[in-house]
Design a protein around this motif. Structure first.
Motif, PDB file in Angstrom:
ATOM      1  N   UNK A   1     -13.335   5.818   0.067  1.00 11.00           N
ATOM      2  CA  UNK A   1     -13.725   5.263  -1.850  1.00 11.00           C
ATOM      3  C   UNK A   1     -15.299   5.190  -1.392  1.00 11.00           C
ATOM      4  N   UNK A   2     -15.493   5.865  -1.844  1.00 13.52           N
ATOM      5  CA  UNK A   2     -17.209   6.015  -2.873  1.00 13.52           C
ATOM      6  C   UNK A   2     -17.420   5.089  -3.987  1.00 13.52           C
ATOM      7  N   UNK A   3     -18.580   3.927  -3.575  1.00 11.38           N
ATOM      8  CA  UNK A   3     -18.779   3.111  -4.484  1.00 11.38           C
ATOM      9  C   UNK A   3     -18.540   3.696  -5.642  1.00 11.38           C
ATOM     10  N   UNK A   4     -18.265   3.883  -7.094  1.00  8.87           N
ATOM     11  CA  UNK A   4     -19.015   4.869  -8.063  1.00  8.87           C
ATOM     12  C   UNK A   4     -18.872   4.156  -9.227  1.00  8.87           C
ATOM     13  N   UNK A   5     -17.830   3.496  -9.342  1.00  7.55           N
ATOM     14  CA  UNK A   5     -17.617   2.261 -10.483  1.00  7.55           C
ATOM     15  C   UNK A   5     -17.352   0.903 -10.666  1.00  7.55           C
TER      16      UNK A   5
ATOM     17  N   UNK B   1      -7.750   4.358  -0.303  1.00  5.12           N
ATOM     18  CA  UNK B   1      -8.385   3.372   0.027  1.00  5.12           C
ATOM     19  C   UNK B   1      -7.232   2.786   0.559  1.00  5.12           C
ATOM     20  N   UNK B   2      -8.003   1.396   1.651  1.00  4.50           N
ATOM     21  CA  UNK B   2      -7.264   0.751   1.876  1.00  4.50           C
ATOM     22  C   UNK B   2      -7.250  -0.710   0.898  1.00  4.50           C
ATOM     23  N   UNK B   3      -6.102  -1.392   0.318  1.00  2.00           N
ATOM     24  CA  UNK B   3      -6.378  -2.633  -0.848  1.00  2.00           C
ATOM     25  C   UNK B   3      -7.300  -4.413  -0.345  1.00  2.00           C
ATOM     26  N   UNK B   4      -7.570  -3.908   1.230  1.00  2.00           N
ATOM     27  CA  UNK B   4      -9.489  -4.627   1.204  1.00  2.00           C
ATOM     28  C   UNK B   4     -10.735  -3.531   1.365  1.00  2.00           C
ATOM     29  N   UNK B   5     -10.087  -2.414   1.503  1.00  2.00           N
ATOM     30  CA  UNK B   5     -11.348  -1.605   0.899  1.00  2.00           C
ATOM     31  C   UNK B   5     -11.819  -1.272  -0.640  1.00  2.00           C
ATOM     32  N   UNK B   6     -10.490  -1.315  -1.225  1.00  2.00           N
ATOM     33  CA  UNK B   6     -10.477  -1.112  -2.649  1.00  2.00           C
ATOM     34  C   UNK B   6     -11.261  -2.972  -3.479  1.00  2.00           C
ATOM     35  N   UNK B   7     -10.721  -4.121  -2.547  1.00  2.00           N
ATOM     36  CA  UNK B   7     -11.510  -5.243  -3.080  1.00  2.00           C
ATOM     37  C   UNK B   7     -12.459  -5.391  -3.153  1.00  2.00           C
ATOM     38  N   UNK B   8     -13.125  -4.598  -1.343  1.00  2.77           N
ATOM     39  CA  UNK B   8     -14.274  -4.858  -1.215  1.00  2.77           C
ATOM     40  C   UNK B   8     -15.789  -3.899  -1.870  1.00  2.77           C
ATOM     41  N   UNK B   9     -14.707  -2.456  -2.797  1.00  2.00           N
ATOM     42  CA  UNK B   9     -15.967  -2.035  -3.436  1.00  2.00           C
ATOM     43  C   UNK B   9     -16.191  -2.262  -4.890  1.00  2.00           C
ATOM     44  N   UNK B  10     -14.980  -2.784  -5.417  1.00  2.00           N
ATOM     45  CA  UNK B  10     -14.426  -3.372  -6.740  1.00  2.00           C
ATOM     46  C   UNK B  10     -14.870  -4.971  -6.645  1.00  2.00           C
ATOM     47  N   UNK B  11     -15.129  -5.509  -6.006  1.00  2.00           N
ATOM     48  CA  UNK B  11     -16.125  -6.819  -5.822  1.00  2.00           C
ATOM     49  C   UNK B  11     -14.933  -7.540  -6.616  1.00  2.00           C
ATOM     50  N   UNK B  12     -13.711  -7.450  -6.238  1.00  2.30           N
ATOM     51  CA  UNK B  12     -12.298  -8.612  -6.764  1.00  2.30           C
ATOM     52  C   UNK B  12     -11.542  -9.322  -5.414  1.00  2.30           C
ATOM     53  N   UNK B  13     -11.337 -10.034  -5.971  1.00  2.00           N
ATOM     54  CA  UNK B  13      -9.593 -10.732  -5.280  1.00  2.00           C
ATOM     55  C   UNK B  13      -8.949  -9.499  -4.626  1.00  2.00           C
ATOM     56  N   UNK B  14      -8.485  -9.602  -3.599  1.00  2.00           N
ATOM     57  CA  UNK B  14      -7.210  -8.635  -2.706  1.00  2.00           C
ATOM     58  C   UNK B  14      -6.114  -8.082  -4.285  1.00  2.00           C
ATOM     59  N   UNK B  15      -5.886  -9.565  -4.348  1.00  2.00           N
ATOM     60  CA  UNK B  15      -4.486  -9.749  -5.171  1.00  2.00           C
ATOM     61  C   UNK B  15      -4.577  -9.493  -7.066  1.00  2.00           C
ATOM     62  N   UNK B  16      -6.131  -8.563  -7.103  1.00  2.63           N
ATOM     63  CA  UNK B  16      -6.435  -8.263  -8.404  1.00  2.63           C
ATOM     64  C   UNK B  16      -5.983  -6.912  -7.980  1.00  2.63           C
ATOM     65  N   UNK B  17      -5.994  -6.308  -6.634  1.00  2.00           N
ATOM     66  CA  UNK B  17      -5.509  -4.591  -6.560  1.00  2.00           C
ATOM     67  C   UNK B  17      -4.594  -4.407  -6.185  1.00  2.00           C
ATOM     68  N   UNK B  18      -3.848  -6.086  -5.368  1.00  2.00           N
ATOM     69  CA  UNK B  18      -2.411  -5.563  -5.393  1.00  2.00           C
ATOM     70  C   UNK B  18      -1.559  -5.130  -7.157  1.00  2.00           C
ATOM     71  N   UNK B  19      -2.010  -6.003  -7.572  1.00  2.00           N
ATOM     72  CA  UNK B  19      -1.122  -6.214  -9.182  1.00  2.00           C
ATOM     73  C   UNK B  19      -1.938  -5.286  -9.647  1.00  2.00           C
ATOM     74  N   UNK B  20      -2.672  -4.296  -9.471  1.00  2.26           N
ATOM     75  CA  UNK B  20      -3.027  -2.784 -10.046  1.00  2.26           C
ATOM     76  C   UNK B  20      -2.535  -1.903  -9.143  1.00  2.26           C
ATOM     77  N   UNK B  21      -2.412  -2.203  -8.090  1.00  2.00           N
ATOM     78  CA  UNK B  21      -1.575  -1.081  -7.418  1.00  2.00           C
ATOM     79  C   UNK B  21       0.193  -0.748  -7.968  1.00  2.00           C
ATOM     80  N   UNK B  22      -0.040  -2.043  -7.980  1.00  4.56           N
ATOM     81  CA  UNK B  22       1.921  -2.534  -8.642  1.00  4.56           C
ATOM     82  C   UNK B  22       2.225  -1.010  -9.563  1.00  4.56           C
ATOM     83  N   UNK B  23       1.448  -1.955 -10.843  1.00  4.51           N
ATOM     84  CA  UNK B  23       1.520  -1.383 -11.604  1.00  4.51           C
ATOM     85  C   UNK B  23       1.864   0.154 -11.992  1.00  4.51           C
ATOM     86  N   UNK B  24       0.633   0.761 -10.908  1.00  7.58           N
ATOM     87  CA  UNK B  24       0.633   1.980 -11.072  1.00  7.58           C
ATOM     88  C   UNK B  24       1.823   2.989  -9.763  1.00  7.58           C
TER      89      UNK B  24
END
Length: 494
Positions: free
Chosen positions: A3-7, A41-64
């Motif tokens: 992942x690349x932090x562009x957003x 990218x992994x949940x941990x990587x996305x969590x770090x890149x977007x500056x959010x809790x891992x649980x937030x990433x889990x919810x977003x990925x589950x919806x997708x």
């Protein structure tokens, strides 16, 4: 895929963070930026890149996943689903994953890919980077050069000659006379950095299946240039004087060596300077064996204690040596100007291949490089750079002695960028690399330069700031001590 932090999600928005992230990923899929089959990218990587809790990433990925944009794999990880496969009116998208895997050019090894990504993180201390720190780059001098160029009415904005700017080649011919090399401009080819020189040689002079002899360890093991062209690399052992020239005939015969690649001056990664006697021996052996040499001499000007011996090329009376130089290690990696010196028919061939590749190096960069040499700014800058590298080397060595003196040993380099650190015990370097990266320390482990190496690290004193050099080496020592302790106690190291 990395992942690349562009957003970043907008925390002031009324939209929930997970919804913003879900929408962002969905748009990348719909636009074809992440085609079907792409591993996200992994949940941990996305969590770090977007500056959010891992649980937030889990919810977003589950919806997708629920909406059919993502799918989980049995082998682990989440990939982009073919969300058009149920739409009879939509043609299936290209299988870009298959195309990517089928490309002729080999991928970098995974550790190099991780390094290339991590180098641009703001929270990283780069202890292995082989380039000049931003504060060592000649910003003011470059502005002066560019200002002079802007006032010149003769500067070309078009293509240069196939071998490069005639003026720059003349200036390089004069420049290398300082090292004892006598070359006409017609025997010089301007390239877009030393790496391109190696690429041109591999595809322009060698047949598939050729064997390249080189030092072991060597920088070449970390890049797939020759391997992608179907070449094989065979390492020859080194001692404190450089490559074992006495072993060259044996290795040439056993492996049918086509040419020998060497970095005799401030070798990458060991920092060794090949002795004068060894240079003479190596050249004579290669002449006797009919074995051409590539002499990579990009670190020559970076001596600290005393000038190194003359290049192999200086004693080459038969056109046996292809000599490679560059401004990337001394002036600026962004200038992308290097050169190859060799027999005219060889330079003609490489120039023809280069014209097919990119139609010549940037004319603006060539004009800037010529101005650097003609104005005298280059030599002034080199004198200042050596003094700054002296200071940096001293700080690095002091920190190493203080924090790692009981757990490693090394030779103090006489110049260049690198300390070849040897750990007192074998450690899993991939685990050490991962542990250091987790702590914000970026290393160049020894297996990049020799796949069997499990005790060395290439430490660079050229890039990290002075404070970061000390901090990074201290943090590295803590990790090494923990791993050595775990090793001694029989605990597993992951």
């Amino acid at each position: 895929m990395t992942s690349q932090v562009e957003w970043q999600p907008d925390r002031k928005s009324d939209l929930p963070l997970h919804y913003q992230i879900s929408l962002h990923i969905k748009n990348k899929i719909i636009r074809g930026e992440w085609p079907a089959g792409t591993k996200i990218p992994s949940q941990r990587r996305l969590s770090k890149d977007f500056g959010v809790n891992r649980s937030t990433i889990v919810v977003a990925l589950d919806e997708l996943t629920a909406d059919g944009y993502l799918k989980g794999n049995r082998g682990g990880g989440t990939t982009v689903a073919n969300f058009t496969e149920h739409d009879q009116n939509s043609a299936p998208p290209p299988d870009w994953t298959s195309y990517v895997k089928s490309g002729i050019q080999s991928s970098n090894i995974s550790t190099v890919q991780e390094i290339n990504q991590a180098e641009f993180r703001s929270d990283i201390i780069r202890l292995g980077t082989g380039e000049l720190a931003p504060d060592l780059l000649p910003h003011q001098e470059m502005r002066t050069v560019l200002q002079k160029l802007s006032n010149e009415t003769t500067m070309t904005l078009g293509y240069e000659e196939p071998k490069g700017s005639a003026r720059l080649r003349q200036l390089i011919a004069q420049h290398v006379e300082n090292y004892g090399i006598h070359a006409a401009p017609s025997s010089i080819l301007i390239v877009s950095g030393a790496l391109q020189a190696l690429h041109l040689i591999s595809i322009g002079l060698l047949y598939r299946g050729s064997t390249i002899l080189l030092e072991k360890p060597s920088y070449l093991y970390s890049i797939p240039i020759f391997q992608s062209a179907g070449m094989k690399l065979t390492g020859i052992p080194m001692d404190n004087q450089g490559i074992r020239a006495d072993l060259v005939p044996k290795y040439k015969k056993q492996y049918n060596g086509a040419l020998l690649y060497t970095i005799p001056t401030f070798h990458n990664p060991t920092g060794i300077v090949m002795s004068r006697n060894r240079r003479e021996q190596l050249l004579q052996v290669c002449i006797k064996e009919g074995l051409p040499l590539i002499e990579d001499d990009v670190y020559r000007e970076l001596w600290i204690d005393a000038p190194p011996p003359q290049p192999l090329k200086a004693a080459d009376s038969g056109g046996n040596v292809l000599y490679v130089g560059s401004f990337s290690k001394t002036v600026s990696p962004g200038l992308r100007i290097g050169w190859v010196i060799g027999p005219e028919p060889v330079m003609d061939r490489l120039a023809d291949i280069k014209m097919q590749t990119d139609y010549g190096a940037s004319s603006l960069s060539q004009a800037a490089a010529a101005q650097w040499l003609a104005s005298g700014l280059y030599q002034q800058h080199i004198l200042s750079l050596r003094q700054q590298l002296l200071v940096r080397r001293a700080i690095a060595i002091t920190a190493l002695e203080k924090h790692l003196g009981d757990f490693a040993h090394w030779e103090i380099p006489n110049g260049g960028f690198y300390v070849w650190l040897c750990l007192s015990k074998i450690l899993p370097l991939k685990a050490l690399f991962a542990a250091a990266l987790k702590e914000g320390i970026l290393l160049n482990p020894g297996h990049l330069y020799d796949g069997e190496n499990s005790r060395h690290l290439r430490i660079s004193y050229a890039y990290a700031s002075l404070d970061d050099l000390e901090t990074g080496i201290f943090k590295l020592s803590v990790i090494v001590k923990q791993m050595l302790k775990a090793s001694d106690s029989g605990s597993s190291i992951t």
